[in-house]
Design a protein around this motif. Structure first.
Motif, PDB file in Angstrom:
ATOM      1  N   THR A 307       1.970   0.268  -5.215  1.00 26.18           N
ATOM      2  CA  THR A 307       1.390   1.029  -4.107  1.00 26.18           C
ATOM      3  C   THR A 307       2.002   0.652  -2.758  1.00 26.18           C
ATOM      4  O   THR A 307       2.386   1.546  -1.986  1.00 26.18           O
ATOM      5  CB  THR A 307      -0.134   0.863  -4.068  1.00 26.18           C
ATOM      6  OG1 THR A 307      -0.691   1.371  -5.289  1.00 26.18           O
ATOM      7  CG2 THR A 307      -0.744   1.636  -2.908  1.00 26.18           C
ATOM      8  N   PRO A 308       2.126  -0.640  -2.405  1.00 25.71           N
ATOM      9  CA  PRO A 308       2.774  -0.948  -1.112  1.00 25.71           C
ATOM     10  C   PRO A 308       4.223  -0.487  -1.052  1.00 25.71           C
ATOM     11  O   PRO A 308       4.688  -0.041   0.007  1.00 25.71           O
ATOM     12  CB  PRO A 308       2.668  -2.478  -0.998  1.00 25.71           C
ATOM     13  CG  PRO A 308       2.345  -2.963  -2.363  1.00 25.71           C
ATOM     14  CD  PRO A 308       1.593  -1.873  -3.028  1.00 25.71           C
ATOM     15  N   LEU A 309       4.954  -0.555  -2.170  1.00 21.56           N
ATOM     16  CA  LEU A 309       6.334  -0.061  -2.162  1.00 21.56           C
ATOM     17  C   LEU A 309       6.365   1.451  -1.972  1.00 21.56           C
ATOM     18  O   LEU A 309       7.206   1.979  -1.245  1.00 21.56           O
ATOM     19  CB  LEU A 309       7.033  -0.442  -3.476  1.00 21.56           C
ATOM     20  CG  LEU A 309       7.527  -1.889  -3.571  1.00 21.56           C
ATOM     21  CD1 LEU A 309       7.957  -2.221  -4.992  1.00 21.56           C
ATOM     22  CD2 LEU A 309       8.680  -2.132  -2.600  1.00 21.56           C
ATOM     23  N   GLN A 310       5.438   2.150  -2.621  1.00 23.11           N
ATOM     24  CA  GLN A 310       5.380   3.606  -2.473  1.00 23.11           C
ATOM     25  C   GLN A 310       5.070   3.987  -1.029  1.00 23.11           C
ATOM     26  O   GLN A 310       5.719   4.868  -0.445  1.00 23.11           O
ATOM     27  CB  GLN A 310       4.303   4.175  -3.403  1.00 23.11           C
ATOM     28  CG  GLN A 310       4.290   5.687  -3.513  1.00 23.11           C
ATOM     29  CD  GLN A 310       5.423   6.209  -4.377  1.00 23.11           C
ATOM     30  OE1 GLN A 310       5.817   5.598  -5.338  1.00 23.11           O
ATOM     31  NE2 GLN A 310       5.971   7.348  -4.005  1.00 23.11           N
ATOM     32  N   MET A 311       4.075   3.333  -0.435  1.00 21.61           N
ATOM     33  CA  MET A 311       3.697   3.644   0.940  1.00 21.61           C
ATOM     34  C   MET A 311       4.790   3.230   1.925  1.00 21.61           C
ATOM     35  O   MET A 311       5.004   3.890   2.944  1.00 21.61           O
ATOM     36  CB  MET A 311       2.382   2.948   1.296  1.00 21.61           C
ATOM     37  CG  MET A 311       1.177   3.423   0.488  1.00 21.61           C
ATOM     38  SD  MET A 311       0.919   5.216   0.572  1.00 21.61           S
ATOM     39  CE  MET A 311       0.670   5.454   2.333  1.00 21.61           C
ATOM     40  N   LEU A 312       5.497   2.134   1.621  1.00 19.65           N
ATOM     41  CA  LEU A 312       6.564   1.666   2.506  1.00 19.65           C
ATOM     42  C   LEU A 312       7.653   2.725   2.647  1.00 19.65           C
ATOM     43  O   LEU A 312       8.029   3.094   3.770  1.00 19.65           O
ATOM     44  CB  LEU A 312       7.155   0.363   1.960  1.00 19.65           C
ATOM     45  CG  LEU A 312       8.388  -0.173   2.686  1.00 19.65           C
ATOM     46  CD1 LEU A 312       8.031  -0.590   4.104  1.00 19.65           C
ATOM     47  CD2 LEU A 312       9.008  -1.341   1.927  1.00 19.65           C
ATOM     48  N   VAL A 313       8.156   3.225   1.521  1.00 18.37           N
ATOM     49  CA  VAL A 313       9.245   4.202   1.609  1.00 18.37           C
ATOM     50  C   VAL A 313       8.755   5.520   2.203  1.00 18.37           C
ATOM     51  O   VAL A 313       9.488   6.199   2.924  1.00 18.37           O
ATOM     52  CB  VAL A 313       9.915   4.432   0.232  1.00 18.37           C
ATOM     53  CG1 VAL A 313      10.557   3.149  -0.263  1.00 18.37           C
ATOM     54  CG2 VAL A 313       8.948   4.979  -0.796  1.00 18.37           C
TER      55      VAL A 313
END
Length: 422
Positions: A307-313
């Motif tokens: 989830t944090p990687l998805q939101m980051l990009v």
């Protein structure tokens, strides 16, 4: 949470089931098609290849299509791919069916994540994305074991027929529950490609490839570890895989609110915890109860990174997040292939069945190093930093400057009016 998120979760459930069920059906498929299990194992790679190729390709081709219609088209392609797999007359046709079923995977999650974030107020977007991913995690608890059991009793073709029915149900739910979301004026493939070149997006994708490869270095061989290293019987493999799925679900539930509160610290913490769990895993595998706890923890901390990687990009791609979001799933599948390959190299070298965990720990640390480097660059003067709620520090500075300017203008106008009265 809006009911539209339920439609996205049902779709994710179907996608997750067909992605992972082949691992449990390999012996059945090999026997039925007259091939070896290692050769049948290429069917797992075929799906991953479909994801890697389809995510940027289909997202680019559909950049001008309204998001709801795009979701329906992608789920229709997914359903056709599973029907093609169910009726494949031979190995080559089944290989093609698996590639076809994998093509819409990354594009669907890429578009779906953007839609999920648009359905909720600012500050709850990560929770909305995590809710969609719950369908993927529940598939590992319920869908994959049930579909594997079905395939073992009624034949592997029945499994893909059932997944196709799930695809049809998901299409009906999407058509009924997902609202029409207007296409942005700047939504075109060139704009998306430019956004994909953002340095922070690239570093985020590299973090996904390295960090998540640590999870798949172990997960790819978890069935063999269960019997060869942990001392369980073959009948316990389904239970161990289900425990991994439970861990994934717990990780997804925790990741949403944590990411909304503090994105980068959640990413750092999950990658650091993943490295620790992977280092401890070979020792825990020697004690049955500890091995089961380690499997749950591995699923939890591993999936907390998604989830944090998805939101980051998505946040760093700003006004063109769809291609970056979809490419993130290509990165996860590259992690799948790379982690499995490196874990296999360790086993083939004679380092033991649990050696992929130590390989995974090195990969997780490498992913953490990239993430920390990206965070340091983001804090550099003039950089656009992510803060809670998906906005950036630069956005907040601009908002603050506007508000300050408005207050000063109001004060000047009040003073002018006061002077005029006197």
């Amino acid at each position: 949470m809006p009911l539209a998120l339920l439609a996205l979760a049902v779709s994710a459930f179907g996608i997750g089931t067909t992605e992972f069920v082949m691992m449990g059906l390999l012996p059945n498929v090999a026997d039925d098609l007259g091939t070896s299990v290692p050769t049948a194992g290429h069917l797992v790679s075929a799906y991953a290849i479909g994801v890697v190729l389809g995510a940027p390709l289909l997202t680019g081709l559909g950049s001008r299509i309204p998001r709801k219609r795009m979701l329906l088209l992608l789920m229709a392609l997914f359903t056709v791919g599973n029907l093609a797999s169910a009726f494949a007359p031979g190995y080559g046709w089944l290989l093609a069916g698996r590639v076809l079923a994998g093509l819409p995977h990354g594009a669907f999650f890429g578009v779906g994540a953007v839609v999920a974030a648009r359905l909720v107020p600012q500050g709850r977007q990560a929770r909305a994305v995590a809710t969609m991913f719950l369908g993927l995690t529940v598939a590992n608890i319920v869908g994959v074991p049930a579909a594997t059991l079905l395939g073992q009793h009624l034949g592997w073709r029945a499994t893909f027929l059932v997944v196709a029915v799930i695809g049809l149900a998901a299409m009906a739910a999407l058509a009924r529950l997902v609202p029409q979301i207007p296409r942005e004026a700047h939504q075109d493939v060139r704009h998306e490609i430019r956004a994909l070149g953002n340095r922070q997006v690239v570093l985020g994708l590299c973090t996904a490839v390295l960090g998540f490869a640590g999870v798949f270095a172990v997960y790819s061989y978890l069935s063999s570890m269960t019997t060869e290293a942990m001392g369980f019987g073959t009948s316990s493999v389904t239970l161990v895989l289900a425990l991994f799925g439970i861990g994934m679900t717990l990780g997804a539930l925790a990741a949403g609110p944590l990411t909304d509160r503090a994105l980068r610290p959640t990413l750092y913490g999950s990658l650091g915890a993943l490295a620790v769990v992977l280092v401890v895993f070979p020792f825990a595998a020697q004690v049955k109860w500890a091995a089961l706890v380690a499997v749950v923890l591995l699923g939890a901390v591993g999936f907390m990174t998604t989830t944090p990687l998805q939101m980051l990009v998505m946040n760093k791609a700003k006004d063109a997040p769809t291609l970056a979001s979809a490419s993130n799933h290509s990165a996860f599948n590259l992690a799948n292939a790379g982690g499995a390959w490196l874990g296999g190299v360790a086993i083939s070298a004679g380092w033991g069945w649990t050696s992929p965990a130590l390989v995974g720990a090195v990969l997780a640390v490498a992913g953490l190093a990239v993430a920390v480097t990206a965070g340091a660059l983001d804090r550099a003067p003039g950089a656009s930093r992510i803060v809670a709620g998906g906005t950036t520090a630069r956005d907040e500075r601009r908002t603050g400057e506007r508000e300050t300017g408005e207050r000063e203008t109001g004060q000047r106008e009040t003073g002018q009016r006061t002077t005029a009265v006197h």
